[in-house]
Design a protein around this motif. Sequence first.
Motif, mmCIF file in Angstrom:
data_model
loop_
_atom_site.group_PDB
_atom_site.id
_atom_site.type_symbol
_atom_site.label_atom_id
_atom_site.label_comp_id
_atom_site.label_asym_id
_atom_site.label_seq_id
_atom_site.Cartn_x
_atom_site.Cartn_y
_atom_site.Cartn_z
ATOM 1 N N SER A 1 -2.756 -6.256 -8.231
ATOM 2 C CA SER A 1 -3.247 -5.148 -7.419
ATOM 3 C C SER A 1 -4.578 -4.611 -7.938
ATOM 4 N N LEU B 1 3.142 -0.859 -1.601
ATOM 5 C CA LEU B 1 1.705 -0.774 -1.307
ATOM 6 C C LEU B 1 0.878 -0.767 -2.593
ATOM 7 N N GLU C 1 -2.010 -3.695 -3.296
ATOM 8 C CA GLU C 1 -3.337 -3.205 -2.911
ATOM 9 C C GLU C 1 -4.397 -4.282 -3.158
ATOM 10 N N VAL D 1 -3.870 -4.156 2.297
ATOM 11 C CA VAL D 1 -3.440 -2.838 1.800
ATOM 12 C C VAL D 1 -4.648 -2.162 1.164
ATOM 13 N N THR D 2 -5.029 -1.008 1.696
ATOM 14 C CA THR D 2 -6.192 -0.283 1.196
ATOM 15 C C THR D 2 -5.757 0.990 0.458
ATOM 16 N N LYS D 3 -6.711 1.575 -0.246
ATOM 17 C CA LYS D 3 -6.442 2.848 -0.930
ATOM 18 C C LYS D 3 -6.025 3.910 0.090
ATOM 19 N N ILE E 1 -2.379 3.743 0.949
ATOM 20 C CA ILE E 1 -1.542 4.341 -0.106
ATOM 21 C C ILE E 1 -1.587 5.866 -0.021
#
Length: 898
Positions: free
Chosen positions: A2, A49, A53, A58-60, A63
């Motif tokens: 991640s 997530l 990431e 999956v983006t910040k 999250i």
Amino acid sequence: MSLDSFKCRKQLTVNGKTYTYYSLPDAEKNGLAGVSKLPYSMKVLLENLLRHEDGRSVTKADIEAVSAWLDNKGKAEKEIGFRPARVLMQDFTGVPAVVDLAAMRDGMEALGGDPNKINPLVPVDLVIDHSVIVDEFGSAKAFDRNVELEYERNMERYNFLKWGQGAFANFRVVPPGTGICHQVNTEYLAQTVWTRRDTDGSMLAYPDTVVGTDSHTTMVNGLAVLGWGVGGIEAEAAMLGQPQSMLLPEVIGFELTGKVNEGVTATDLVLTVTQMLRKKGVVSKFVEFFGPGLDTLSLADRATIANMGPEYGATCGFFPCDAETVKYLTMTGREKDRIALVDAYCKAQGLFREKGAPAPVFTDTLSLDLTTVLPSMAGPKRPEGRVALTDVAAGFATALAGEYKKAGDEGRKAPVEGKNFSISHGDVVIAAITSCTNTSNPSVLIAAGLLARNALAKGLTTKPWVKTSLAPGSQVVAEYLEKAGLQKDLDGLGFNLVGFGCTTCIGNSGPLPAEISKAINDNGMIAAAVLSGNRNFEGRVSPDVQANYLASPPLVVAYALAGSVTKDLSKEPLGEGSDGKPVYLRDIWPTTHDIQDYIAKYVTRELFETKYADVFKGDKRWQGVKTTTGLTYAWNSGSTYVQNPPYFKGITKTPVPVTDVKGARILALFGDKITTDHISPAGSIKAASPAGGYLLERQVRPADFNQYGTRRGNHEVMMRGTFANIRIKNFAVKDDAGATPEGGYAIHYPSREKMFIYDAAMRYEQENVPLVVFAGVEYGNGSSRDWAAKGTALLGVKAVIAQSFERIHRSNLVGMGIVPFVFEEGTSWQTLGLKGDELVDIPGLTSIKPRQKVVAKVTRADGSSFDLPLICRIDTLDEIEYFKNGGILHYVLRQLAA
């Protein structure tokens, strides 16, 4: 590895072993405010997530949206990509999934790619559990005979699955005769905390999560494993590393307080919970259980409640990890290091529920005082149709007069040829201890055995018109019943072991004795079935039985003794004892103390360790199954079970552009709550049906037709079976009296000829006419049946327009390139006055966006037309990509080929 934007990757040492994990408390310290207040199920999504990431899937921001959930409670419609740890399959849905993977290998070769790229990237377990049929019953030879017939009928499928076991990496097959996939999952496969090697070589620990090709995958939620049912289409994408596109859910908290009273079973509790949640409305939502009442529920009780998730309509019914979870993992023979890891990991992550801890924040809540739960059943048609045991007889009488149009016919008797008895409306002709819901739970299985023992001691016998069966969820159950001496008592009432698998609940109840079937059908009798399952939809259990009741295993035995649902078992005797006196249910009902004594003595860790020691090896029959080897499958054109589906025929590297729907005909107008059973039946194949005709043309005898469920590897059978349920009603079709007949019929326009839906669809295909289907509320509820979407697509349906959809079926339609639309509130095809002879145009599909409003044009037979506002239920951007590619499998194949 991640991107770890929240600096939460750290290490945990347990029993001398070091694990890497993504710490939720550290993520909270580093910017994700309020994480500790989230529901436990949302914490599992958040960890998923954090671990995945990558800045793309999956983006910040994804999250951070989970932290923001505390403010919007899941109403923000935020899309995320969820990656389950593993995939679970049963063979009805698993065979077509493996067929699709084999076809994708052929498709990959056609695109010039490497077929070896088509391999599960996450662990996949397929449990062969849906193929055994109750042909032989009520005798010591029932088990051996049914298994023998199972292999005879299914050898083509088993050859194919054995090929898949050797051809695909990360793919295991649990052989026939082991148990039901959900129980094998709960007792053995599931780990609560999963581990694997990370890209840097470290051992990664994370919550066990799963998607399964059976809607009752939710059963494992009772073991704190977040999982739910998906269609085979979604499961294949998950296997191939695609994230499961989903909206952050609303989470409904279900508070449990108190403790159930003496004589109340886990089944009574689950039917009460199901009714409450169906009334609340939890479709597409998470349900999470909390409150002090959890401390009184065994893990098996929790699993029973979680199993019924599809019946109350939720995505999942989650129970957090606590001391009971650890106790169950220990009792069922999990490795000691794993048990220690579960305990330490869940506590470190704030995923362990401690007694008296404050409740999480939920979208909404409801509460049940367990002391108010009454002995109950559900029927005669719906799992949520709970009735107190005291009201079953009166409820059947009401249904007989209203639902079944038999007012004034209550006392009529139908003679049974060659027998000294007759049958009446409401007589129980099937009494089956079956299905994963209850056969996983020792308390109700042992209760059934003790009730049988007490009944025999009183001199009671099963009524002669009842077909009895016992199909446990795993070999463990058979072993503890045998060791406790209770199987002998069940045998004494005809509840002999018939097989390990999903039998009556899935429609594998087998034929009734010919003379019973004849008496029912010749005289229009409304016969009843009482089963300990989770599904009682009409036309599912048996073609001869219209009234189906869900009940606990001891009540199944009781109704086999009583012989009729017209008896009030709370007041009327079950029968006459050997002393000539009446025997009541209360006289033979076992005490909770006795049940718990038997559990403590006979349900042991050693039993689980022994029975699961060689779970993938199978018996001599499985070991003797011969198969081919090779990277691609050698399709047999003569097989009536497994055929290469046409999905990838002529596939191109870039998708063919989407076109709008113009001049579509209405294939069918359906009512409310059309189940996936109605759309794609799992039960028997009629000779006088398109599927039956196809098999007869290939010299298959009707006795060897098997059923739709076992032939899901052959698209030719399945597309002919689409909308072929004997109970489905297409309201575009009317008989001479103006009524709508049952069965899969359609009217072809403009010829106005009545024919089977399949035949009408094929004629429209020859005429290059696209098709649409209209329906009511909860279209596609019930099982997560991918063939309900695949068959619809192969018939040429471009759009389904309904008042509302069940979650999995909506997703599956998109996965097959079909657009689901919903009417605006207050509109239905009935309010619009549709007759089925209209033409439909749907513009805007070339540039469709998630949940976009579209205005369709409907032209009536007289030439007049009107605008019809619709809402597109393609919900996410990923789903738009699937639709543009003609389906999710086409999308994945092109991605891998590129």
